[in-house]
Write a protein that holds these residues in place. Structure first.
Motif, PDB file in Angstrom:
ATOM      1  N   ILE A 126       0.845  -1.197   0.000  1.00 47.57           N
ATOM      2  CA  ILE A 126       0.000   0.000   0.000  1.00 47.57           C
ATOM      3  C   ILE A 126       0.877   1.243   0.000  1.00 47.57           C
ATOM      4  CG2 ILE A 126      -1.740   1.295   1.301  1.00 47.57           C
ATOM      5  CD1 ILE A 126      -2.385  -1.599   2.531  1.00 47.57           C
ATOM      6  N   LEU A 127       0.525   2.215  -0.832  1.00 51.86           N
ATOM      7  CA  LEU A 127       1.232   3.495  -0.870  1.00 51.86           C
ATOM      8  C   LEU A 127       0.339   4.563  -0.260  1.00 51.86           C
ATOM      9  CD1 LEU A 127       3.545   5.370  -1.760  1.00 51.86           C
ATOM     10  CD2 LEU A 127       2.398   5.583  -3.988  1.00 51.86           C
ATOM     11  N   LEU A 128       0.859   5.296   0.719  1.00 54.61           N
ATOM     12  CA  LEU A 128       0.125   6.372   1.380  1.00 54.61           C
ATOM     13  C   LEU A 128       0.840   7.692   1.097  1.00 54.61           C
ATOM     14  CD1 LEU A 128      -2.110   7.318   3.292  1.00 54.61           C
ATOM     15  CD2 LEU A 128      -0.676   6.641   5.220  1.00 54.61           C
ATOM     16  N   VAL A 129       0.172   8.580   0.365  1.00 45.70           N
ATOM     17  CA  VAL A 129       0.783   9.866  -0.022  1.00 45.70           C
ATOM     18  C   VAL A 129       0.092  10.995   0.729  1.00 45.70           C
ATOM     19  CG1 VAL A 129       1.328  11.433  -1.913  1.00 45.70           C
ATOM     20  CG2 VAL A 129       1.297   8.950  -2.306  1.00 45.70           C
ATOM     21  N   MET A 159      -3.359   2.469  -3.532  1.00 44.14           N
ATOM     22  CA  MET A 159      -2.721   3.740  -3.188  1.00 44.14           C
ATOM     23  C   MET A 159      -3.737   4.656  -2.525  1.00 44.14           C
ATOM     24  SD  MET A 159      -0.608   4.412  -6.729  1.00 44.14           S
ATOM     25  CE  MET A 159       0.046   3.024  -7.663  1.00 44.14           C
ATOM     26  N   LEU A 160      -3.321   5.359  -1.483  1.00 44.93           N
ATOM     27  CA  LEU A 160      -4.172   6.321  -0.793  1.00 44.93           C
ATOM     28  C   LEU A 160      -3.550   7.699  -0.926  1.00 44.93           C
ATOM     29  CD1 LEU A 160      -4.769   3.491   0.656  1.00 44.93           C
ATOM     30  CD2 LEU A 160      -5.579   4.845   2.561  1.00 44.93           C
ATOM     31  N   TYR A 188      -7.925   9.760   0.387  1.00 47.44           N
ATOM     32  CA  TYR A 188      -7.969   9.607   1.846  1.00 47.44           C
ATOM     33  C   TYR A 188      -7.889  11.003   2.438  1.00 47.44           C
ATOM     34  CZ  TYR A 188      -6.603   7.793   6.476  1.00 47.44           C
ATOM     35  OH  TYR A 188      -6.539   7.480   7.812  1.00 47.44           O
ATOM     36  N   SER A 189      -9.052  11.579   2.792  1.00 52.92           N
ATOM     37  CA  SER A 189      -9.079  13.002   3.150  1.00 52.92           C
ATOM     38  C   SER A 189      -9.865  13.269   4.424  1.00 52.92           C
ATOM     39  CB  SER A 189      -9.697  13.807   2.002  1.00 52.92           C
ATOM     40  OG  SER A 189      -9.821  15.170   2.339  1.00 52.92           O
ATOM     41  N   GLY A 190      -9.481  14.338   5.103  1.00 53.94           N
ATOM     42  CA  GLY A 190     -10.191  14.768   6.299  1.00 53.94           C
ATOM     43  C   GLY A 190     -11.235  15.820   5.980  1.00 53.94           C
ATOM     44  N   PHE A 191     -11.332  16.203   4.690  1.00 50.76           N
ATOM     45  CA  PHE A 191     -12.277  17.229   4.266  1.00 50.76           C
ATOM     46  C   PHE A 191     -13.444  16.606   3.513  1.00 50.76           C
ATOM     47  CE2 PHE A 191      -8.245  19.387   4.747  1.00 50.76           C
ATOM     48  CZ  PHE A 191      -8.601  20.571   5.376  1.00 50.76           C
ATOM     49  N   ASP A 192     -14.527  17.336   3.413  1.00 50.49           N
ATOM     50  CA  ASP A 192     -15.699  16.898   2.667  1.00 50.49           C
ATOM     51  C   ASP A 192     -15.349  16.887   1.185  1.00 50.49           C
ATOM     52  OD1 ASP A 192     -18.197  16.333   1.678  1.00 50.49           O
ATOM     53  OD2 ASP A 192     -18.996  18.355   2.014  1.00 50.49           O
ATOM     54  N   ILE A 193     -15.447  15.736   0.561  1.00 49.69           N
ATOM     55  CA  ILE A 193     -15.073  15.660  -0.854  1.00 49.69           C
ATOM     56  C   ILE A 193     -16.280  15.870  -1.774  1.00 49.69           C
ATOM     57  CG2 ILE A 193     -13.020  14.252  -0.509  1.00 49.69           C
ATOM     58  CD1 ILE A 193     -16.155  12.649  -1.818  1.00 49.69           C
ATOM     59  N   ILE A 220     -12.147   7.418   1.203  1.00 49.35           N
ATOM     60  CA  ILE A 220     -12.203   6.992   2.601  1.00 49.35           C
ATOM     61  C   ILE A 220     -11.834   8.195   3.465  1.00 49.35           C
ATOM     62  CG2 ILE A 220      -9.835   6.112   2.523  1.00 49.35           C
ATOM     63  CD1 ILE A 220     -12.698   4.662   4.652  1.00 49.35           C
ATOM     64  N   ALA A 221     -12.631   8.473   4.479  1.00 44.56           N
ATOM     65  CA  ALA A 221     -12.399   9.628   5.346  1.00 44.56           C
ATOM     66  C   ALA A 221     -11.332   9.328   6.389  1.00 44.56           C
ATOM     67  CB  ALA A 221     -13.701  10.032   6.031  1.00 44.56           C
ATOM     68  N   LYS A 222     -10.554  10.333   6.735  1.00 42.27           N
ATOM     69  CA  LYS A 222      -9.527  10.161   7.768  1.00 42.27           C
ATOM     70  C   LYS A 222     -10.155   9.951   9.148  1.00 42.27           C
ATOM     71  CE  LYS A 222      -5.717  12.600   5.503  1.00 42.27           C
ATOM     72  NZ  LYS A 222      -4.731  13.711   5.575  1.00 42.27           N
ATOM     73  N   THR A 223     -11.431  10.246   9.260  1.00 42.85           N
ATOM     74  CA  THR A 223     -12.132  10.043  10.529  1.00 42.85           C
ATOM     75  C   THR A 223     -12.680   8.613  10.646  1.00 42.85           C
ATOM     76  OG1 THR A 223     -14.142  10.918   9.495  1.00 42.85           O
ATOM     77  CG2 THR A 223     -12.792  12.462  10.765  1.00 42.85           C
ATOM     78  N   SER A 224     -12.460   7.797   9.629  1.00 39.76           N
ATOM     79  CA  SER A 224     -12.963   6.422   9.647  1.00 39.76           C
ATOM     80  C   SER A 224     -12.272   5.602  10.730  1.00 39.76           C
ATOM     81  CB  SER A 224     -12.731   5.751   8.287  1.00 39.76           C
ATOM     82  OG  SER A 224     -13.409   6.434   7.258  1.00 39.76           O
TER      83      SER A 224
END
Length: 215
Positions: A3-6, A49-50, A79-84, A100-104
């Motif tokens: 998995i790649l996390l950017v 990838m995220l 993978y975001s903490g904001f409303d997409i 996928i939300a960072k609050t998940s």
């Protein structure tokens, strides 16, 4: 599973890396430099990838487009903490496989990654209703006929919103500057505006461009 996390907030994503790697079959690579990502994905195979949405220099949507040029079958989640929601159509067109939300919770995050690895799209139900139509219909007044904004015109509007010059846009869209000028004039006429500032403002008001600044 590789998995790649950017994400440019390296200290924050270290925690996410630990959560994911609590699964015995998952290994996470973190990359904070968006410019290093294209070379990285060409050198190493990643199952999922995220990408963060808001990052310096390049956003998650544009990074997705760039990566897919090198790895057409890449599976990419935003993978975001904001409303997409304001950027949903734009992100879908960029080629992402889901969100996928960072609050998940850890369980939700792991489930999303596993679903994506199985080539299953990860899209919140409330966003499915926003799936992009082929064309956006603009309704005129009593004396105006309806007109449409095509997908090519949407692409042009996105480039205008980035503040690029005509020369830069013609190179990006691979069209002549003369054709570009005709296209810009046509959009101005459809949206009944006289300048770039007005056309961007009008496009945001109509929902053709994201109302928030993503560029």
């Amino acid at each position: 599973m590789e998995i790649l996390l950017v994400d440019d907030h390296r200290s924050v994503v270290e925690g996410t890396k630990m959560l994911i790697e609590s699964e015995p079959d998952m290994n996470v690579t973190i990359e904070a430099d968006v410019y290093a990502v294209p070379d990285l994905v060409r050198l190493k195979k990643f199952d999922v990838m995220l990408f963060d949405l808001y990052m310096p220099n390049i956003n998650g949507a544009d990074l997705t487009r760039k990566v897919l040029e090198y790895v057409p079958d890449a599976v990419i989640l935003i993978y975001s903490g904001f409303d997409i929601a304001p950027h949903f159509n734009l992100l879908m067109e960029s080629g992402v496989s889901g969100f996928i939300a960072k609050t998940s919770t850890r369980e939700q995050l792991i489930q999303a990654i596993r679903c994506a690895a199985r080539k299953e799209a990860i899209v919140p139900i409330q966003l499915l209703k926003q799936l992009r139509r082929q064309e956006i219909v603009l309704h005129g007044g009593k004396e105006r006929e309806n007109s449409t904004i095509t997908s090519d015109e949407e692409k042009l509007l996105r480039e205008l919103a980035k503040g690029k010059s005509n020369k830069e846009i013609s190179k990006t869209l691979m069209i002549s500057q003369r054709k570009l000028e005709y296209s810009i004039t046509a959009i101005f006429e459809k949206l009944h505006v006289n300048s770039r500032v007005e056309v961007i403002k009008k496009a945001k008001a109509l929902g053709i461009l994201p109302s928030e600044d993503l560029y």
